[in-house]
Write a protein that holds these residues in place. Structure first.
Motif, short mmCIF file in Angstrom:
data_model
loop_
_atom_site.label_atom_id
_atom_site.label_comp_id
_atom_site.label_asym_id
_atom_site.label_seq_id
_atom_site.Cartn_x
_atom_site.Cartn_y
_atom_site.Cartn_z
N VAL A 1 0.85 -1.19 0.00
CA VAL A 1 0.00 0.00 0.00
C VAL A 1 0.89 1.24 0.00
O VAL A 1 1.71 1.42 0.90
CB VAL A 1 -0.95 0.00 1.21
N ASP A 2 0.73 2.07 -1.01
CA ASP A 2 1.46 3.32 -1.10
C ASP A 2 0.54 4.38 -1.71
O ASP A 2 -0.57 4.07 -2.15
CB ASP A 2 2.72 3.16 -1.97
N ALA A 3 1.03 5.61 -1.76
CA ALA A 3 0.24 6.70 -2.33
C ALA A 3 0.71 7.04 -3.74
O ALA A 3 1.88 6.84 -4.08
CB ALA A 3 0.36 7.94 -1.44
N TYR A 4 -0.21 7.52 -4.55
CA TYR A 4 0.06 7.98 -5.90
C TYR A 4 0.51 6.82 -6.80
O TYR A 4 0.62 5.68 -6.35
CB TYR A 4 1.06 9.13 -5.90
N ASP A 5 0.73 7.13 -8.06
CA ASP A 5 1.01 6.08 -9.04
C ASP A 5 2.48 6.05 -9.42
O ASP A 5 3.13 7.10 -9.56
CB ASP A 5 0.16 6.30 -10.30
N ASP A 6 2.99 4.85 -9.60
CA ASP A 6 4.30 4.63 -10.20
C ASP A 6 4.05 4.01 -11.57
O ASP A 6 3.79 2.81 -11.68
CB ASP A 6 5.14 3.70 -9.34
N ASN B 1 2.84 -1.55 4.86
CA ASN B 1 2.62 -0.10 4.86
C ASN B 1 3.90 0.59 5.31
O ASN B 1 4.29 0.47 6.48
CB ASN B 1 1.48 0.26 5.81
N SER B 2 4.53 1.32 4.41
CA SER B 2 5.82 1.95 4.71
C SER B 2 5.68 3.46 4.85
O SER B 2 6.38 4.24 4.19
CB SER B 2 6.83 1.60 3.61
N TYR B 3 4.80 3.89 5.71
CA TYR B 3 4.54 5.32 5.88
C TYR B 3 4.05 5.56 7.30
O TYR B 3 3.70 4.63 8.03
CB TYR B 3 3.47 5.79 4.89
N GLY B 4 4.03 6.83 7.69
CA GLY B 4 3.54 7.16 9.02
C GLY B 4 3.48 8.66 9.23
O GLY B 4 3.90 9.45 8.38
N GLY B 5 2.95 9.03 10.37
CA GLY B 5 2.85 10.44 10.73
C GLY B 5 2.60 10.58 12.21
O GLY B 5 2.57 9.59 12.96
N SER B 6 2.41 11.79 12.66
CA SER B 6 2.19 12.05 14.08
C SER B 6 0.88 11.40 14.54
O SER B 6 -0.07 11.28 13.77
CB SER B 6 2.12 13.55 14.33
N GLU B 7 0.86 10.99 15.79
CA GLU B 7 -0.37 10.44 16.37
C GLU B 7 -1.42 11.54 16.53
O GLU B 7 -1.11 12.73 16.60
CB GLU B 7 -0.08 9.83 17.73
N SER B 8 -2.69 11.11 16.59
CA SER B 8 -3.78 12.04 16.84
C SER B 8 -4.90 11.32 17.57
O SER B 8 -4.93 10.09 17.65
CB SER B 8 -4.31 12.62 15.52
N THR C 1 12.95 2.43 7.58
CA THR C 1 12.06 1.34 7.97
C THR C 1 11.04 1.02 6.88
O THR C 1 10.29 0.06 7.01
CB THR C 1 11.35 1.63 9.30
N SER C 2 11.05 1.78 5.80
CA SER C 2 10.30 1.39 4.61
C SER C 2 10.83 0.07 4.03
O SER C 2 10.10 -0.64 3.36
CB SER C 2 10.38 2.47 3.54
N ALA C 3 12.09 -0.22 4.26
CA ALA C 3 12.65 -1.50 3.82
C ALA C 3 12.22 -2.63 4.75
O ALA C 3 11.91 -3.74 4.30
CB ALA C 3 14.18 -1.42 3.74
N SER C 4 12.20 -2.36 6.04
CA SER C 4 11.94 -3.44 6.99
C SER C 4 10.49 -3.91 6.99
O SER C 4 10.21 -5.10 7.21
CB SER C 4 12.36 -3.03 8.41
N SER C 5 9.55 -3.03 6.70
CA SER C 5 8.14 -3.44 6.71
C SER C 5 7.82 -4.48 5.64
O SER C 5 7.24 -5.53 5.95
CB SER C 5 7.22 -2.22 6.57
N PRO C 6 8.14 -4.26 4.35
CA PRO C 6 7.86 -5.31 3.36
C PRO C 6 8.67 -6.57 3.57
O PRO C 6 8.23 -7.66 3.19
CB PRO C 6 8.17 -4.64 2.02
#
Length: 437
Positions: A130-135, A230-237, A361-366
């Protein structure tokens, strides 16, 4: 305990270092890397310092978007290049993208005891990325990676590869983005490296908001994927608990999430109690050890290191019993993430087409998603994040006991130790038995 031993040979970042691109020379290819020969010698003393830059998607383009967790090496000699130089006596000097300069599939499977499992397992299993936008070049770049390393073809035509939008469409795709294309190439290549017999489903979200990425996760599950990276993240809310129930509460599905690249401090969705949060290590060849490899916590600086920490919102899952966090603790397990000991990736969209070394850590997740796939289909009522906890303290996991990702009041949350710690969880895979349940 492992029933049979695995194979073992005898938001949120500051400025990144940016220099000219550097990868291995063609001399190393002629010396035999194309046949995936592994280096056994010690690293040479003289080496150029590795430099890298955060991939463009590591800085959100729009307010409210999440960031990818990856870095691309731009100069110096990686751990893989040092090993090759020691074996061949040829030190890479040329700066081009003609030859891989990071760890390939054989290295990664060797490091994590997956050689036999990768050869015989994974058939019929689907890993979703799962990623954003198109490659636009995703399938072609994946084909180059797999062909170079001798992996079977994984194409739309043979049914192995499928690319869809978050709505499930194969024709109406998101707008293209070169930064996220780098992330996509990294994720696809790591899934292939660990589980070459697996099918791969790439689900592209319309944008990098949690709502769209979460919808893409749901789409992946609805299309039959039992392993979702999922190789993404952001601040908690305060919205995270609602995101949990809307997007990540999928019993019987192994959902892996990068722990983050900004050092000590919790990110979401790694903080979700329904996912396996994956920390990062530095991985190096070590001929003096029985395993043949050694790992420490990945840390370059206080702002460039694997994530870990205590969630402010997510409840602690029942299988997690450490006492330093009253709520969810990050991470659960870990795998290679240090750019200096990074992985080989082929990418061509919006960048000089060629081979690059990536970390984060984008490498470690997959990688961990691939391990779950090799381990088999989770039971329908299970939450696979709990599986490594059942194997805690056994030889099914490589305990990482040195390094830190920053400073914190409760030391194990940011400093490696024997047993569980925040930066590396219970450790890295040693075969697949810690990922079954």
């Amino acid at each position: 305990m492992r029933s049979t031993p695995p194979d073992r040979p005898a938001g949120r970042r500051g400025l990144r270092r940016i220099t000219t691109a550097a990868v291995a020379t063609a001399a190393l290819l002629l010396a035999g890397f194309g046949t995936a020969v592994q280096a056994e010698a010690a690293q040479p003393a003289a080496s150029a310092k590795v430099t890298w830059t955060a991939t463009p998607c590591a800085t959100p383009a729009h307010k409210g978007e999440l960031a990818c967790n990856s870095y691309r090496v731009t100069g110096g000699l990686t751990a893989f290049q040092k090993q090759q130089a020691a074996r061949t006596g040829v030190t890479p000097k040329a700066a081009d993208a003609a030859t891989p300069s990071g760890y390939g599939p054989t290295d990664l499977r060797s490091a994590y005891g997956l050689t036999s499992a990768a050869a015989s397992g994974g058939s019929g299993k689907t890993i979703a990325i799962v990623d954003a936008y198109d490659d636009p070049n995703a399938e072609a770049d994946l084909a180059t990676y797999r062909s170079y390393y001798g992996l079977s073809a994984c194409t739309t035509a043979n049914g192995c590869f499928k690319k869809v939008s978050q709505t499930g469409s194969t024709t109406s795709l998101p707008s293209a983005d070169s930064g996220w294309a780098e992330e996509i190439s990294l994720d696809l290549d790591m899934a292939s490296a660990i589980c070459p017999n697996c099918n791969i489903l790439l689900v592209e979200a319309t944008s990098a908001t949690m709502a769209n990425l979460g919808t893409a996760v749901n789409r992946a599950v609805s299309l039959g994927a039992k392993y979702v990276s999922n190789s993404y993240g952001g601040s908690e809310s305060s919205s995270d608990t609602s995101y949990d129930s809307s997007y990540f509460n999928h019993a019987g599905v192994a959902i892996t999430v990068s722990a983050g690249d900004s050092g000590y401090g919790a990110e979401y969705p790694a903080a979700s109690r329904y996912v396996t949060s994956v920390g990062g290590t530095a991985l190096t060849k070590a001929a003096s050890t029985t395993r043949g490899w050694t790992e420490t916590v990945w840390k370059t600086s206080s702002t460039e290191a694997t994530g870990s920490g205590c969630s402010s919102y997510d409840a602690k899952p029942t299988w997690q019993t450490d006492t330093g966090c009253t709520k969810r603790t990050i991470s659960d397990v870990s795998a290679v993430a240090d750019p200096a000991t990074g992985v080989s990736v082929y990418d061509s969209y919006g960048i000089t087409a060629g081979w690059y070394t990536f970390g984060g850590t984008s490498a470690s997740s997959p990688i961990i998603a691939g391990v779950y796939a090799l381990a088999g289909t989770p039971s329908s009522s299970s939450y696979p994040a709990s599986f490594p906890y059942a194997a805690a303290g056994t030889s099914a996991l490589n305990d990482v006991t040195s390094g830190n990702n920053g400073s914190c009041t409760t030391s194990y949350l940011c400093t490696a130790r024997s047993g569980y710690d925040g930066p590396t969880g219970w450790g890295t895979p040693e075969g697949v038995s810690a990922f079954t349940g």
